[in-house]
Design an enzyme around this catalytic site. Structure first.
Site, PDB file in Angstrom:
ATOM      1  N   ASP A   1       3.574   5.839   1.062  1.00  0.00           N
ATOM      2  CA  ASP A   1       3.475   5.521  -0.364  1.00  0.00           C
ATOM      3  C   ASP A   1       4.590   6.115  -1.214  1.00  0.00           C
ATOM      4  O   ASP A   1       4.667   5.817  -2.417  1.00  0.00           O
ATOM      5  CB  ASP A   1       2.120   5.979  -0.908  1.00  0.00           C
ATOM      6  CG  ASP A   1       0.982   5.144  -0.341  1.00  0.00           C
ATOM      7  OD1 ASP A   1       1.140   3.916  -0.273  1.00  0.00           O
ATOM      8  OD2 ASP A   1      -0.052   5.725   0.044  1.00  0.00           O
TER       9      ASP A   1
ATOM     10  N   ASP B   1       0.137  -3.330   2.544  1.00  0.00           N
ATOM     11  CA  ASP B   1       0.605  -2.656   1.329  1.00  0.00           C
ATOM     12  C   ASP B   1       2.027  -2.096   1.503  1.00  0.00           C
ATOM     13  O   ASP B   1       2.776  -1.943   0.545  1.00  0.00           O
ATOM     14  CB  ASP B   1      -0.307  -1.473   0.958  1.00  0.00           C
ATOM     15  CG  ASP B   1      -1.781  -1.724   1.169  1.00  0.00           C
ATOM     16  OD1 ASP B   1      -2.125  -2.529   2.049  1.00  0.00           O
ATOM     17  OD2 ASP B   1      -2.599  -1.083   0.488  1.00  0.00           O
TER      18      ASP B   1
HETATM   19  N1  GLY Z   1      -2.196   0.874  -1.365  1.00  0.00           N
HETATM   20  C1  GLY Z   1      -3.526   1.213  -1.524  1.00  0.00           C
HETATM   21  C2  GLY Z   1      -4.332   0.180  -2.208  1.00  0.00           C
HETATM   22  O1  GLY Z   1      -3.848  -0.870  -2.562  1.00  0.00           O
HETATM   23  O2  GLY Z   1      -5.511   0.431  -2.383  1.00  0.00           O
END
Ligand code: GLY
Length: 419
Positions: A119, A184
């Site tokens: 992230d 993601d």
């Molecule tokens: N990247 C984590 C979410 O979208 O919950």
């Protein structure tokens, strides 16, 4: 002499008027919000700032009592608050917001050295990335490049992917994921492309391209919907599992995941101009905007398949726990922003993508989703979903919904600007 001066004055006046008229034509700014609604957004973020004195506690959402809930700088959402402040600065032109954006951006300084999960792309690109774009601050460039260096530590040449999370247990408590990659992760590639552009070091871009190719191959189904999680063998690169973590069932289309994928492939096209990414993004967009379960206002249910009969989740699901099936405004906002960008690149269906984005933006800006004065004091959009299977953040305002909503507003009102 007097008449010459008169003629000159008249000519200058005509040029000024003509420039104003032409300027309006070329640079026309559209808006979907009334001035009062725009002021309301500024007020909501002023309230959020007033309630947040500690830069290590970054606003993320509100709880059922209307109180602000924060995350540490290591939380995956930590870059969105600074990013939203940058967008508010861009929308309002008021330096006050820039000062706040700088403070909340620079509070994330240590993340550039961290590779604890994938992230970091989100965290640093939304904060420092926007900061660099809007201020040209050279120091921010170094932070982006240093973060890319941290992020590529998570690349595995056998899996040809960047690892999202470390080794962990899956849902059922018996499966383990060795090298889980979630859809993601497509969102972290922008930081890598940007770092290559800024540094000239192609390693970051090459890894981004390889990750995108692997994702096209293994995450996507024939209808261009995406699995949430794909797990890899770290030695052979073999796919070990395809599953969900935040979606309804393994085979379903978790709404935010579809949005991340669309946005990610549009970004890949922006940086590479490789037509395969544009085609892929269009196919994903077509899947989403033509989905039979998409409600009329185009704000999706939290999973596209949650209303399909005969699906049995692996988690404890009681269909009567909600009066209405929750929508996910965050998924809608991400999709909306991505569709505005896609509509600029696409020759075919251009208008359809622009129209879909505009419908989503209008829905989000309506009283059904926009926070209302006197109700919640913080954030802009209601009705987002963090993770229903985990029972967290259900039907709440979430900072990343605001971030992509603000981005979409900018893309709508300043089509030539904002990337
Ligand atoms: N990247 C984590 C979410 O979208 O919950």
């Amino acid at each position: 002499m007097k008449s010459k001066i008169m003629i000159r004055r008249f000519t200058i006046l005509s040029i000024v008027l003509l420039m104003a008229i032409l300027g309006q034509g070329c640079n026309k700014e559209k808006t979907i919000l009334t001035p009062d609604e725009m002021q309301f957004i500024l007020d909501q973020y002023s309230n959020t700032l007033s309630a947040s004195n500690d830069l290590s506690k970054v606003p993320r959402r509100i709880n059922e009592n209307g109180e602000l809930v924060t995350t540490s700088i290591y939380g995956w959402t930590s870059g969105f608050f600074a990013g939203s402040l940058w967008y508010i600065y861009e929308l309002s032109g008021d330096d006050h917001w820039k000062e706040e954006a700088i403070k909340w951006t620079e509070a994330l300084d240590t993340i550039q050295y961290w590779s604890g999960n994938h992230d970091v792309g989100f965290m640093i690109n939304c904060s420092y990335g926007n900061g660099l774009r809007l201020t040209g601050n050279e120091a921010y460039k170094k932070v982006l490049i240093r973060t890319a260096e941290s992020l590529i530590k998570r690349y595995n040449p056998a899996a040809e992917s960047l690892e999202s999370w470390d080794y962990r247990e899956a849902w059922d408590g018996s499966t383990v994921w060795y090298f889980p990659v979630i859809i993601d992760n497509m969102m972290n590639l922008e930081l890598l492309f940007e770092a290559s552009r800024l540094s000239g070091d192609k390693r970051y871009e090459n890894i981004a391209i390889q990750h995108a190719r692997t994702t096209m191959k293994n995450h996507y189904r024939d209808d261009y919907s995406s699995f949430h999680v794909v797990d890899y063998d770290t030695i052979t690169g073999e796919v070990l599992d395809k599953a969900t973590c935040q979606g309804f069932v393994d085979e379903s289309s978790w709404a935010r995941g579809q949005a991340w994928g669309l946005y990610g492939f549009v970004t890949c096209y922006r940086y590479t101009h490789d037509i395969q990414y544009l085609k892929f993004a269009k196919n994903i967009a077509d899947y989403m905007i033509n989905h039979p379960n998409l409600p009329e206002d185009m704000v999706p249910y939290w999973d596209y398949n949650v209303v399909d009969p005969g699906l049995t989740p692996q988690w404890d699901y009681d269909p009567t726990m909600f009066d209405e099936i929750p929508r996910d405004a965050s998924a809608a906002a991400i999709t909306c922003s991505a569709l505005f960008e896609l509509s600029k690149y696409s020759d075919i269906n251009k208008d359809q993508y622009f129209e879909a984005a505009t419908t989503i933006l209008s829905s989000l800006a309506s009283s059904r989703y926009l926070a209302q004065e006197g109700k919640n004091r913080y954030f802009i959009l209601n009705h987002s979903v963090g993770s229903i299977p985990h029972g967290v953040e259900i039907d709440v305002p979430l900072v990343y919904a605001d971030y992509y909503f603000l981005e979409a507003l900018l893309r709508y009102s300043k089509p030539g600007g904002n990337r």
